[in-house]
Write an enzyme that holds these catalytic residues in place. Structure first.
Site, PDB file in Angstrom:
ATOM      1  N   CYS A 151       6.796 -11.419  -7.218  1.00  0.00           N
ATOM      2  CA  CYS A 151       7.344 -10.137  -6.766  1.00  0.00           C
ATOM      3  C   CYS A 151       8.121 -10.353  -5.462  1.00  0.00           C
ATOM      4  O   CYS A 151       7.657 -11.048  -4.555  1.00  0.00           O
ATOM      5  CB  CYS A 151       6.209  -9.138  -6.550  1.00  0.00           C
ATOM      6  SG  CYS A 151       6.817  -7.513  -6.061  1.00  0.00           S
ATOM      7  N   CYS A 164       3.961  -7.475   0.365  1.00  0.00           N
ATOM      8  CA  CYS A 164       2.695  -6.773   0.635  1.00  0.00           C
ATOM      9  C   CYS A 164       1.612  -7.823   0.956  1.00  0.00           C
ATOM     10  O   CYS A 164       1.296  -8.664   0.098  1.00  0.00           O
ATOM     11  CB  CYS A 164       2.289  -5.945  -0.574  1.00  0.00           C
ATOM     12  SG  CYS A 164       3.667  -4.980  -1.246  1.00  0.00           S
ATOM     13  N   CYS A 203      -1.324  -8.756  -1.466  1.00  0.00           N
ATOM     14  CA  CYS A 203      -1.113  -8.876  -2.911  1.00  0.00           C
ATOM     15  C   CYS A 203      -0.960 -10.307  -3.419  1.00  0.00           C
ATOM     16  O   CYS A 203      -0.088 -11.054  -2.970  1.00  0.00           O
ATOM     17  CB  CYS A 203       0.105  -8.058  -3.318  1.00  0.00           C
ATOM     18  SG  CYS A 203       0.305  -8.030  -5.119  1.00  0.00           S
ATOM     19  N   CYS A 206      -3.371   1.650 -18.410  1.00  0.00           N
ATOM     20  CA  CYS A 206      -2.479   1.566 -17.249  1.00  0.00           C
ATOM     21  C   CYS A 206      -1.784   0.207 -17.243  1.00  0.00           C
ATOM     22  O   CYS A 206      -2.453  -0.826 -17.242  1.00  0.00           O
ATOM     23  CB  CYS A 206      -3.276   1.707 -15.960  1.00  0.00           C
ATOM     24  SG  CYS A 206      -4.282   3.190 -15.918  1.00  0.00           S
ATOM     25  N   CYS A 228      -0.307   5.259 -18.340  1.00  0.00           N
ATOM     26  CA  CYS A 228      -0.004   5.213 -16.913  1.00  0.00           C
ATOM     27  C   CYS A 228       0.779   3.931 -16.661  1.00  0.00           C
ATOM     28  O   CYS A 228       0.493   2.910 -17.298  1.00  0.00           O
ATOM     29  CB  CYS A 228      -1.305   5.203 -16.113  1.00  0.00           C
ATOM     30  SG  CYS A 228      -1.020   5.000 -14.339  1.00  0.00           S
ATOM     31  N   CYS A 244      -0.177   9.550  -9.494  1.00  0.00           N
ATOM     32  CA  CYS A 244      -1.367   8.781  -9.126  1.00  0.00           C
ATOM     33  C   CYS A 244      -1.001   8.020  -7.855  1.00  0.00           C
ATOM     34  O   CYS A 244      -0.151   7.135  -7.893  1.00  0.00           O
ATOM     35  CB  CYS A 244      -1.724   7.819 -10.265  1.00  0.00           C
ATOM     36  SG  CYS A 244      -3.052   6.681  -9.849  1.00  0.00           S
ATOM     37  N   ARG A 300     -10.354   7.911  -7.593  1.00  0.00           N
ATOM     38  CA  ARG A 300     -10.677   6.749  -8.434  1.00  0.00           C
ATOM     39  C   ARG A 300     -11.298   5.630  -7.614  1.00  0.00           C
ATOM     40  O   ARG A 300     -10.737   5.211  -6.603  1.00  0.00           O
ATOM     41  CB  ARG A 300      -9.409   6.219  -9.100  1.00  0.00           C
ATOM     42  CG  ARG A 300      -8.626   7.271  -9.833  1.00  0.00           C
ATOM     43  CD  ARG A 300      -7.225   6.791 -10.113  1.00  0.00           C
ATOM     44  NE  ARG A 300      -7.261   5.699 -11.077  1.00  0.00           N
ATOM     45  CZ  ARG A 300      -7.296   5.879 -12.377  1.00  0.00           C
ATOM     46  NH1 ARG A 300      -7.285   7.106 -12.872  1.00  0.00           N
ATOM     47  NH2 ARG A 300      -7.328   4.862 -13.185  1.00  0.00           N
TER      48      ARG A 300
HETATM   49  N1  SAM Z   1       4.454  -3.483  -7.794  1.00  0.00           N
HETATM   50  C1  SAM Z   1       4.039  -2.155  -7.967  1.00  0.00           C
HETATM   51  C2  SAM Z   1       3.717  -1.458  -6.657  1.00  0.00           C
HETATM   52  O1  SAM Z   1       3.379  -2.097  -5.695  1.00  0.00           O
HETATM   53  O2  SAM Z   1       3.817  -0.254  -6.652  1.00  0.00           O
HETATM   54  C3  SAM Z   1       2.871  -2.015  -8.911  1.00  0.00           C
HETATM   55  C4  SAM Z   1       1.769  -3.024  -8.937  1.00  0.00           C
HETATM   56  S1  SAM Z   1       0.804  -3.151  -7.449  1.00  0.00           S
HETATM   57  C5  SAM Z   1      -0.210  -4.528  -7.788  1.00  0.00           C
HETATM   58  C6  SAM Z   1      -0.279  -1.719  -7.525  1.00  0.00           C
HETATM   59  C7  SAM Z   1      -1.230  -1.492  -6.391  1.00  0.00           C
HETATM   60  O3  SAM Z   1      -2.305  -2.401  -6.465  1.00  0.00           O
HETATM   61  C8  SAM Z   1      -0.723  -1.673  -4.974  1.00  0.00           C
HETATM   62  O4  SAM Z   1      -0.013  -0.571  -4.530  1.00  0.00           O
HETATM   63  C9  SAM Z   1      -2.009  -1.842  -4.193  1.00  0.00           C
HETATM   64  O5  SAM Z   1      -2.456  -0.598  -3.717  1.00  0.00           O
HETATM   65  C10 SAM Z   1      -2.976  -2.395  -5.231  1.00  0.00           C
HETATM   66  N2  SAM Z   1      -3.384  -3.771  -4.892  1.00  0.00           N
HETATM   67  C11 SAM Z   1      -2.636  -4.887  -4.989  1.00  0.00           C
HETATM   68  N3  SAM Z   1      -3.315  -5.973  -4.554  1.00  0.00           N
HETATM   69  C12 SAM Z   1      -4.527  -5.542  -4.172  1.00  0.00           C
HETATM   70  C13 SAM Z   1      -5.677  -6.188  -3.610  1.00  0.00           C
HETATM   71  N4  SAM Z   1      -5.684  -7.486  -3.359  1.00  0.00           N
HETATM   72  N5  SAM Z   1      -6.752  -5.433  -3.338  1.00  0.00           N
HETATM   73  C14 SAM Z   1      -6.748  -4.103  -3.583  1.00  0.00           C
HETATM   74  N6  SAM Z   1      -5.690  -3.435  -4.100  1.00  0.00           N
HETATM   75  C15 SAM Z   1      -4.586  -4.145  -4.381  1.00  0.00           C
HETATM   76 FE1  SF4 Z   2       4.814  -6.551  -5.532  1.00  0.00          FE
HETATM   77 FE2  SF4 Z   2       2.209  -6.737  -5.202  1.00  0.00          FE
HETATM   78 FE3  SF4 Z   2       3.639  -5.359  -3.467  1.00  0.00          FE
HETATM   79 FE4  SF4 Z   2       3.299  -4.405  -5.987  1.00  0.00          FE
HETATM   80  S1  SF4 Z   2       1.733  -4.688  -4.428  1.00  0.00           S
HETATM   81  S2  SF4 Z   2       5.194  -4.476  -4.788  1.00  0.00           S
HETATM   82  S3  SF4 Z   2       3.244  -6.341  -7.119  1.00  0.00           S
HETATM   83  S4  SF4 Z   2       3.798  -7.572  -3.838  1.00  0.00           S
END
Ligand code: SAM
Ligand code: SF4
Ligand code: DTB
Length: 352
Positions: A56, A60, A63, A100, A131, A191, A263
């Site tokens: 990606c 973040c 992530c 989802c 979702c 959501c 949730r």
């Molecule tokens: N890329 C898209 C986004 O960020 O909107 C969708 C997928 S992203 C993985 C969805 C959500 O997963 C993120 O907004 C975050 O809140 C949650 N998430 C990702 N990594 C995580 C982690 N290590 N622990 C807890 N929540 C996590």
């Molecule tokens: Fe990309 Fe992970 Fe951030 Fe979603 S949470 S935008 S998958 S880096």
């Protein structure tokens, strides 16, 4: 009579005051608010599938799928529609009512939209709610997803506007709000929630909830994730979240948005049964079922079946026996213990 008002004018000091209530008062108030809108012994069940994994472009810090960090995750292209439908069938057989689908995109590429539409239509035909979480959307993309029949769009605020820049630098907090506005405008259910354990202060936790609660309409669904620490991400060694503080955040979310489904999302693998029970008591009423979230571990069907059974939650739920080997089936184990008379002690025996 509705006792807990639905408000859109929360202030951060008010929300902080809720967070600091004596624990028993806070949980009682949250459970009361929950009962005004929900059956307290029912938990909604969703299953997640990563339809496009890793690489990606966003950064973040929590992530495992960000291309900015080396987490050892194997990146994958968009999963074929048939494979998605096979996973959705499996999820339905386990008792999920919503499927989802998540993609590690900044925003969905135009060339993939026909496949996304086919996934939505196919999953709906199986009788499941749909979702998706695909990153940022413009108005047209949101409208295309809504027309395809998508029921929910997940797009988290993650944390407070003030703390946001410490966690993500490749997009802004207002980008997130903009996508949520497009989702709402297109008529889909929203959501949106966040993560606890990013190094944020208690004030940031409630400031995020204030942002959600003061939207013109509350999100229908508010995921509260506990950070899953993944090696290779900048937050791999983040400080553990105190369980009681986590439950307090859930309770405040419920009091501020009583009609929303709060949730209990990521992080359950690391939680005790007791902590999860407290989260349900504080008004959480939805979980992800299955051994995997998107890329990280989730408790799995056996453990959840045992937990929900112990708590008397979803008593009418039809669990699929196919998931259990004879040795792992909790119902069979229960009957075996019964045959051995291990559920009771002999009150007449000497010493009792
Ligand atoms: N890329 C898209 C986004 O960020 O909107 C969708 C997928 S992203 C993985 C969805 C959500 O997963 C993120 O907004 C975050 O809140 C949650 N998430 C990702 N990594 C995580 C982690 N290590 N622990 C807890 N929540 C996590
Ligand atoms: Fe990309 Fe992970 Fe951030 Fe979603 S949470 S935008 S998958 S880096
Ligand atoms: C949400 O708030 N939590 C889910 C769902 N929305 C998409 C995702 C949790 C992801 C946890 C990290 C992983 O498994 O990759």
């Amino acid at each position: 009579m509705t006792l807990t008002p639905i408000r859109h004018n929360w202030t951060v000091p008010e929300a902080e005051a809720l967070l600091q209530l004596p624990f028993n008062d806070l949980i009682f108030q949250a459970q009361q608010a929950h009962r005004e809108h929900f059956d307290p012994n029912e938990v909604q069940i969703s299953t997640l599938l990563s339809i496009k994994t890793g690489a990606c472009p966003e950064d973040c810090k929590y992530c495992p799928q960000s291309g900015h960090y080396n987490t050892g995750l194997k990146k994958e292209k968009l999963v074929a529609v048939e494979k998605v439908l096979a996973e959705a069938r499996r999820a339905k057989a386990s008792g999920a009512t919503r499927f989802c689908m998540g993609a590690a995109w900044k925003n969905p590429p135009a060339r993939d939209m026909p496949y996304i539409v086919a996934m939505i239509k196919g999953v709906k035909e199986l009788g499941l709610e749909t979702c998706m979480t695909l990153g940022m959307l413009n108005a047209e993309q949101a409208s295309d997803l809504a027309q395809a029949g998508l029921d929910y769009y997940n797009h988290n605020l993650d944390t407070s506007p003030e703390f946001y820049g410490n966690i993500i630098t490749t997009r802004t907090f207002s980008d997130r709000l903009q996508t949520l506005a497009h989702v709402r405008e297109a008529g889909m259910n929203v959501c949106s929630g966040g993560i606890i354990g990013l190094g944020e202060k208690p004030r940031d936790r409630v400031a995020m909830l204030v942002q959600l609660a003061n939207m013109p309409e509350h999100p229908e669904s508010v995921p509260i994730n506990m950070l899953v620490k993944v090696a290779g991400t900048p937050l791999a060694d983040a400080e553990d979240v105190d369980g009681i503080d986590f439950v307090r955040t859930i309770a405040v979310a419920k009091i501020m948005m009583p009609a929303a489904t709060v949730r209990l999302s990521a992080g359950r693998e690391q939680m005790s049964d007791e902590l999860q029970a407290l989260a349900f008591l504080a008004g959480a009423s939805s979980i992800f079922l299955g051994e995997k979230l998107l890329t990280t571990a989730n408790p799995g069907v056996n453990r959840d079946r045992e937990l929900l059974t112990k708590l008397g939650i979803n008593r009418d739920h039809q669990w699929n026996e196919d998931h259990f080997t004879p040795d792992s089936c909790p119902i069979r184990a229960f009957h075996e213990r019964e045959k051995r008379n291990e559920h009771y002690y002999d009150a007449m025996a000497e010493g009792n």
